[in-house]
Design a protein around this motif. Structure first.
Motif, PDB file in Angstrom:
ATOM      1  N   LEU A 273       0.830  -1.203   0.000  1.00 35.97           N
ATOM      2  CA  LEU A 273       0.000   0.000   0.000  1.00 35.97           C
ATOM      3  C   LEU A 273       0.864   1.253   0.000  1.00 35.97           C
ATOM      4  O   LEU A 273       0.557   2.240  -0.689  1.00 35.97           O
ATOM      5  CB  LEU A 273      -0.925   0.005   1.222  1.00 35.97           C
ATOM      6  N   THR A 274       1.956   1.225   0.754  1.00 36.60           N
ATOM      7  CA  THR A 274       2.867   2.372   0.784  1.00 36.60           C
ATOM      8  C   THR A 274       3.456   2.620  -0.598  1.00 36.60           C
ATOM      9  O   THR A 274       3.536   3.765  -1.069  1.00 36.60           O
ATOM     10  CB  THR A 274       3.993   2.125   1.814  1.00 36.60           C
ATOM     11  N   LEU A 275       3.863   1.546  -1.278  1.00 37.45           N
ATOM     12  CA  LEU A 275       4.439   1.668  -2.620  1.00 37.45           C
ATOM     13  C   LEU A 275       3.434   2.268  -3.597  1.00 37.45           C
ATOM     14  O   LEU A 275       3.759   3.211  -4.338  1.00 37.45           O
ATOM     15  CB  LEU A 275       4.899   0.290  -3.109  1.00 37.45           C
ATOM     16  N   ILE A 276       2.222   1.735  -3.619  1.00 39.55           N
ATOM     17  CA  ILE A 276       1.222   2.211  -4.583  1.00 39.55           C
ATOM     18  C   ILE A 276       0.856   3.661  -4.319  1.00 39.55           C
ATOM     19  O   ILE A 276       0.656   4.454  -5.261  1.00 39.55           O
ATOM     20  CB  ILE A 276      -0.031   1.316  -4.539  1.00 39.55           C
ATOM     21  N   ASN A 277       0.772   4.056  -3.066  1.00 37.61           N
ATOM     22  CA  ASN A 277       0.483   5.459  -2.748  1.00 37.61           C
ATOM     23  C   ASN A 277       1.607   6.374  -3.234  1.00 37.61           C
ATOM     24  O   ASN A 277       1.345   7.472  -3.733  1.00 37.61           O
ATOM     25  CB  ASN A 277       0.278   5.622  -1.236  1.00 37.61           C
ATOM     26  N   GLN A 278       2.847   5.932  -3.096  1.00 32.23           N
ATOM     27  CA  GLN A 278       3.975   6.739  -3.589  1.00 32.23           C
ATOM     28  C   GLN A 278       3.931   6.862  -5.105  1.00 32.23           C
ATOM     29  O   GLN A 278       4.174   7.943  -5.661  1.00 32.23           O
ATOM     30  CB  GLN A 278       5.290   6.098  -3.135  1.00 32.23           C
ATOM     31  N   LEU A 279       3.593   5.756  -5.786  1.00 30.84           N
ATOM     32  CA  LEU A 279       3.488   5.798  -7.250  1.00 30.84           C
ATOM     33  C   LEU A 279       2.344   6.710  -7.687  1.00 30.84           C
ATOM     34  O   LEU A 279       2.462   7.431  -8.688  1.00 30.84           O
ATOM     35  CB  LEU A 279       3.277   4.382  -7.787  1.00 30.84           C
ATOM     36  N   ALA A 280       1.228   6.671  -6.946  1.00 30.31           N
ATOM     37  CA  ALA A 280       0.084   7.527  -7.283  1.00 30.31           C
ATOM     38  C   ALA A 280       0.437   8.994  -7.130  1.00 30.31           C
ATOM     39  O   ALA A 280       0.042   9.838  -7.959  1.00 30.31           O
ATOM     40  CB  ALA A 280      -1.107   7.169  -6.402  1.00 30.31           C
ATOM     41  N   GLU A 281       1.199   9.324  -6.093  1.00 31.53           N
ATOM     42  CA  GLU A 281       1.617  10.722  -5.883  1.00 31.53           C
ATOM     43  C   GLU A 281       2.554  11.181  -7.007  1.00 31.53           C
ATOM     44  O   GLU A 281       2.448  12.313  -7.506  1.00 31.53           O
ATOM     45  CB  GLU A 281       2.304  10.857  -4.529  1.00 31.53           C
ATOM     46  N   THR A 282       3.458  10.291  -7.401  1.00 34.59           N
ATOM     47  CA  THR A 282       4.382  10.633  -8.480  1.00 34.59           C
ATOM     48  C   THR A 282       3.629  10.842  -9.794  1.00 34.59           C
ATOM     49  O   THR A 282       3.902  11.798 -10.545  1.00 34.59           O
ATOM     50  CB  THR A 282       5.427   9.516  -8.647  1.00 34.59           C
TER      51      THR A 282
END
Length: 614
Positions: A273-282
């Motif tokens: 979940l942390t990874l996907i949220n970071q990708l979404a922000e990018t």
């Protein structure tokens, strides 16, 4: 005597005492009879005049007795009519009395009331809320993922927690008809070891660090959403899937996980979940918005300490202007009248009508009813109640109906008569049976509610053991039956596993409740993680993960308080409602018989007085 009667006849009507007129008339009748007898008989005038004429005392006694008897009969008649009418309208009279009591004691507009203090903090009224949990352990995880075997389940539990709900930051509207508040909910471990053979209803707790094989819910949720994104934005979805594959292999993330009970239920910081949220922000910085519903970092089935949105104000009616609105939601967690969660209906689902699809979505998002701790007074037996669950973010309908369909279902709790309201289950039906359920994307067989739009994972809620659901859910799991239930019958004991609230209908106070939910996760083959799911059972399966029972019962002091106040009124009314009309009718009949007898007695006496004297 003759001269006395003559003197009275000669006096004017103004001079006659009003109280003497009946006696005077009675004497005048006898004097007239004398004059009639004189020419018709051989008696001399002196002989006729010598016949007795009633004196004043005799007249007074006879007429007074008659008047008293008449008044007595009338009194009996009037009293009988009063009893009859008051018995017939006793329900209305009781309602007026109960309303007066309720307005004095059960309102949410007066912080000095004991009830208000208990509403703010249930422990102030000696009310304890419990949460009991059991989990299903998958005993064959390698076979499930590697060779398409169906899950074999092992039921383990219970874990018991006391639940604290505290309202704070209380504000009232200017007219005090609305109260605004924020609230916080926490769970506290019930530290009592479980004996051998404990079940879900045993008040005990296993250690929280017990390890389980279960569904990796956040990972499966991300995979499902990427698979849907693949249809709309294939290039972006394939890029994200490549990143997910590399990360999953590096972190050993799979569709199944081995975690402790505490992590499974109350959550942990999930790396996926942390990874996907970071990708979404990018992606957003690059001007690309990912249409993904992803919790920010953490994952949990139950939130121990309230979610951030619960720190926005919630508003309910206090009942000051209208008791029928008591404790009904106006807004929840800053959202007024409606959520923006359940928007799964499309024009295709609604027969090609976008307007009808929007209407279905609007109905599903409505914030309706109460929180289930208190409903309005004078609940009717055939009335439906709506209760809003902050866990599910949905308002559900409850009905009080017996197994054979009659209204209502009565239960007894420590001598108090209660109406049992059960979850009607419509919200768990497929969109084929209830078209409006397309808003929840209930696309499968009846028995589960799709929670993906609310939580971003392939999470489905149901009644325990898929009660009232399709038998197809049992086909893809093994060792999945309630304790003591045989495969031949599969008859889940309703009172042990259903969701219900027990309401005292006059006051609207809830004296007991059980909110029982089963959490399930769907696992199926996906292109987004085909390297892992290609060997699972064709068509996938719905895997039960957790079953919880949130319940409470009214303490003895609350029951005793009811019995000494509203209970006494109800008991007297029940007796009076039956006895009043019966006794009233009997008195009316008795008065009629007495009146008839009195009339016959008067006629006989008049006959004796008017017959010839010789």
């Amino acid at each position: 005597m003759t001269s006395l009667g003559s003197d009275k006849r000669q006096s004017s009507s103004a001079e006659i005492d009003r109280d003497d007129w009946p006696y005077e008339g009675y004497r005048r009748e006898h004097m007239d009879r004398k004059r009639v007898l004189a020419p018709a008989t051989d008696m001399s005038a002196s002989s006729i005049n010598s016949l007795p004429v009633p004196n004043d005392d005799c007249c007074r006694i006879r007429v007074t007795k008659f008047c008293l008897k008449t008044m007595g009969v009338m009194s009996i008649f009037i009293f009988g009519v009063a009893l009859l009418l008051s018995g017939v309208f006793s329900r209305k009279i009781e309602t007026i009395i109960v309303d007066s009591q309720l307005k004095q004691n059960i309102r949410l507009d007066n912080p000095d009331l004991e009830y208000f203090k208990g509403w703010i903090d249930p422990s102030e009224s000696n009310v304890t809320i419990y949460m009991q949990i059991v989990l299903w352990n998958i005993t064959n995880p390698i076979e499930v993922m590697g060779s398409g075997a169906l899950p074999k389940l092992e039921l383990i539990g219970p874990w018991t927690y006391t639940e604290k709900i505290l309202k704070h930051d209380i504000l009232f509207s200017e007219d005090r008809d609305v109260v605004y508040y924020k609230y916080n909910r926490t769970f506290h471990y019930y530290d009592k070891p479980c004996p051998k053979g404990a079940n879900i209803s045993t008040m005990c707790s296993l250690p929280e660090n017990l390890m389980f094989y279960t569904m990796n819910t956040p990972y499966i949720g991300v995979v499902n959403q990427l698979s849907e994104l693949l249809r709309d934005k294939p290039v972006l979805a394939e890029t994200l899937m490549g990143v997910l594959k590399l990360f999953s292999k590096e972190q050993d993330e799979k569709s199944m996980m081995h975690k402790s009970m505490k992590d499974i239920v109350f959550g942990y910081d999930d790396k996926i979940l942390t990874l996907i949220n970071q990708l979404a922000e990018t992606a957003l910085k690059l001007g690309v918005k990912l249409d993904l519903t992803i919790p920010s970092g953490g994952y949990n089935l139950l939130n121990n300490n309230s979610l951030p949105e619960m720190f926005n104000s919630t508003a309910v009616y206090t009942g000051r202007k209208n008791m029928s609105n008591l404790n009904k939601f106006i807004s929840w967690a800053g959202q007024n009248k409606s959520l923006n969660v359940w928007n799964g209906c499309t024009a295709e689902d609604a027969g090609g009508s976008k307007d009808l699809a929007d209407h279905y979505n609007k109905l599903a998002n409505m914030i309706n009813g109460t929180d289930g701790t208190l409903v309005h007074p004078h609940v009717h037996s055939d009335e439906s109640l709506y209760m809003f669950s902050d866990d599910l973010q949905v308002a559900s309908r409850f009905v009080s109906r017996t197994a054979n369909g009659t209204y209502p279902e009565w239960v007894d709790y420590k001598g108090v008569k209660l109406m049992r309201y059960r979850l009607d289950g419509n919200i768990l039906k497929s969109k084929k049976e209830i078209p409006m359920n397309c808003a929840y994307q209930n696309n499968g067989p009846t028995g589960v509610m799709n929670m993906s739009l609310a939580y971003g994972s392939s999470v489905y809620t149901s009644k325990p053991y898929f009660m009232d659901g399709s038998a197809s859910y049992f086909a893809n799991v093994t060792n999945f039956l309630p304790p003591g239930v045989t495969p031949e019958t599969r008859a889940t004991p309703r009172d042990d596993y259903d969701t219900f609230v027990d309401v005292e209908p006059n006051s609207g106070i809830v004296y007991g409740a059980h909110k029982r939910l089963q959490v399930n996760v769907r696992l199926e083959q996906h292109e987004a993680n085909s390297w892992e799911t290609r060997n699972i059972h064709p068509g996938g399966f719905l895997q039960p993960v957790m079953y919880c029972d949130e319940w409470t019962e009214a303490p003895s002091n609350m029951v005793q308080q009811y019995k000494e106040s509203l209970g006494v009124i109800e008991e007297v009314q029940n007796i009076y409602h039956l006895a009043g009309p019966i006794v009233g009718c009997l008195l009316i009949v008795v008065s009629a018989l007495l009146a008839r007898k009195l009339g016959q007695s008067k006629t006989q006496k008049m006959g004796m007085e008017t017959r010839p004297l010789i």
